[in-house]
Scaffold this motif. Sequence first.
Motif, PDB file in Angstrom:
ATOM      1  N   SER A 190      33.835 -26.917  27.103  1.00  0.00           N
ATOM      2  CA  SER A 190      34.809 -27.663  27.917  1.00  0.00           C
ATOM      3  C   SER A 190      34.329 -27.766  29.369  1.00  0.00           C
ATOM      4  O   SER A 190      34.566 -28.750  30.049  1.00  0.00           O
ATOM      5  CB  SER A 190      36.172 -26.985  27.860  1.00  0.00           C
ATOM      6  N   LYS A 191      33.615 -26.721  29.849  1.00  0.00           N
ATOM      7  CA  LYS A 191      33.111 -26.769  31.215  1.00  0.00           C
ATOM      8  C   LYS A 191      31.745 -27.457  31.185  1.00  0.00           C
ATOM      9  O   LYS A 191      30.908 -27.131  30.349  1.00  0.00           O
ATOM     10  CB  LYS A 191      32.976 -25.334  31.741  1.00  0.00           C
ATOM     11  N   GLN A 192      31.545 -28.396  32.110  1.00  0.00           N
ATOM     12  CA  GLN A 192      30.277 -29.141  32.106  1.00  0.00           C
ATOM     13  C   GLN A 192      29.108 -28.220  32.467  1.00  0.00           C
ATOM     14  O   GLN A 192      29.230 -27.362  33.323  1.00  0.00           O
ATOM     15  CB  GLN A 192      30.335 -30.266  33.140  1.00  0.00           C
ATOM     16  N   ASP A 193      27.988 -28.446  31.815  1.00  0.00           N
ATOM     17  CA  ASP A 193      26.765 -27.721  32.160  1.00  0.00           C
ATOM     18  C   ASP A 193      26.311 -28.185  33.543  1.00  0.00           C
ATOM     19  O   ASP A 193      26.632 -29.287  33.978  1.00  0.00           O
ATOM     20  CB  ASP A 193      25.686 -28.038  31.114  1.00  0.00           C
ATOM     21  N   CYS A 194      25.591 -27.324  34.263  1.00  0.00           N
ATOM     22  CA  CYS A 194      25.127 -27.716  35.596  1.00  0.00           C
ATOM     23  C   CYS A 194      23.770 -27.095  35.875  1.00  0.00           C
ATOM     24  O   CYS A 194      23.282 -26.269  35.106  1.00  0.00           O
ATOM     25  CB  CYS A 194      26.125 -27.287  36.656  1.00  0.00           C
ATOM     26  N   GLU A 195      23.166 -27.501  36.977  1.00  0.00           N
ATOM     27  CA  GLU A 195      21.802 -27.094  37.284  1.00  0.00           C
ATOM     28  C   GLU A 195      21.649 -25.574  37.387  1.00  0.00           C
ATOM     29  O   GLU A 195      20.700 -25.003  36.855  1.00  0.00           O
ATOM     30  CB  GLU A 195      21.343 -27.768  38.584  1.00  0.00           C
ATOM     31  N   LEU A 196      22.601 -24.912  38.060  1.00  0.00           N
ATOM     32  CA  LEU A 196      22.464 -23.458  38.225  1.00  0.00           C
ATOM     33  C   LEU A 196      22.568 -22.720  36.894  1.00  0.00           C
ATOM     34  O   LEU A 196      21.786 -21.809  36.618  1.00  0.00           O
ATOM     35  CB  LEU A 196      23.525 -22.923  39.185  1.00  0.00           C
TER      36      LEU A 196
END
Length: 426
Positions: A190-196
Amino acid sequence: MIADAFFKTTNHFFPKLSIWLSSVDDPRNKNKIIYSPSHLLWLGLFLFLLRLGSKRKIKYKLSTQDFLKNLITLTASYDENVAHHDTVEYFLDKLEPMELYKVRHKMTNRLIRMKALDKFRLLDKYFMIAVDGTGHLAFKDRHCPNCLTKQKEEKILYYYHNVLEAKLVTETGLAISVETEFIVNINGASKQDCELAAFYRMAERLKKRFPQLKICLLLDSLYAAGPVMNILKKYKWKYIITFKEGSMPDRYDEFLKLKKLCPQNEIELSNDNAVQKYSWVNDISHKENFFDVIELNEVNADNRTRFVWITNLDVGKNNITKITKGARLRWKIENEGFNVQKNRGFNLEHPYSQNEMAIKNFYLLLQIACIISQLIEKGSLLAKKVQKVFGSATMLFEQLLEDLRTKFIGSSFSNKPIQIRLSSFP
Ligand SMILES: [Zn+2]
């Protein structure tokens, strides 16, 4: 000449490449196999190496008798014709991307072990690895369950896939992909993946693959944060991170105050083009992490530029200019890395497939082809001729395409070991 340089360069740096390619864990039904993995994967590599631009051209450009003979020389397999591009894609739909990660690792490991890259190390010790994210693919409609979404006021504007890259960079313009992490949602999270988040996954694999390697990571200001530094400390990596006031405001203020207190930590250098003023502060602490801060003010005829970095290298009078030179290589991942792969015939942002697995595999083949491409361009067989004879790398690979499809090179190609050095000039 160029085809000869291609065979010799590949053979010199990666004599076992075709063996590595043929030993991937083949996902196909073994009874029906016609083409070897090496045959199909080499076609995938040629798609990028020869800047074909779309996979259809595999059929239209490469299905000549001479190309087939050249491919047979390369793969040491005996096929009756060049596979159709649909066959290549069918194979990449099924292949586990981890298999291509392994091949790339064998390649980069070989470059390091043969000491081909030693002369580019920072302070003669650390391989500089720049890490940065970039856009990979964008779609108007949802393309797979794991697409990231760009939203505005509850409305989805578009769907996309990003990617995080770790590239070994050199002052001479090499940007060699050593690790990749795809930035996509995992199992419909549900939470978008991100660079960090992708960085934490990637760092673990990078450490596993190169446990002993002396590495200095070059990172942008997104990474100037306690949790990242903890990981870097745990893995015993050096780092140089762009420092912006907003990342750690208290530490930034502390740096400015301490800078005034150590006027001895300053050097000014000038050449015909610019005046450079370096200053530094040692041992600033942030939650159990200690680092030095470097500031560079550069003035030339048109511009005044200020850079600030934090690093866990011990900064002093004797090494500050070298460390700063290294720090400034971070932008190579943008220029020599992403821009070249997006704009110079590699077509990084082109959807070579709709299949999620194949998308990753095409991306990894592009990275592998790009390593070979750079070694041909910067190797001593051609380096000087690239500009003089071909004008640009793009024209050089157009010529390679022409030669491979119209001439049988293999018969005149000798397997004798030769020495190829990588150019020391940009
Ligand atoms: Zn998708």
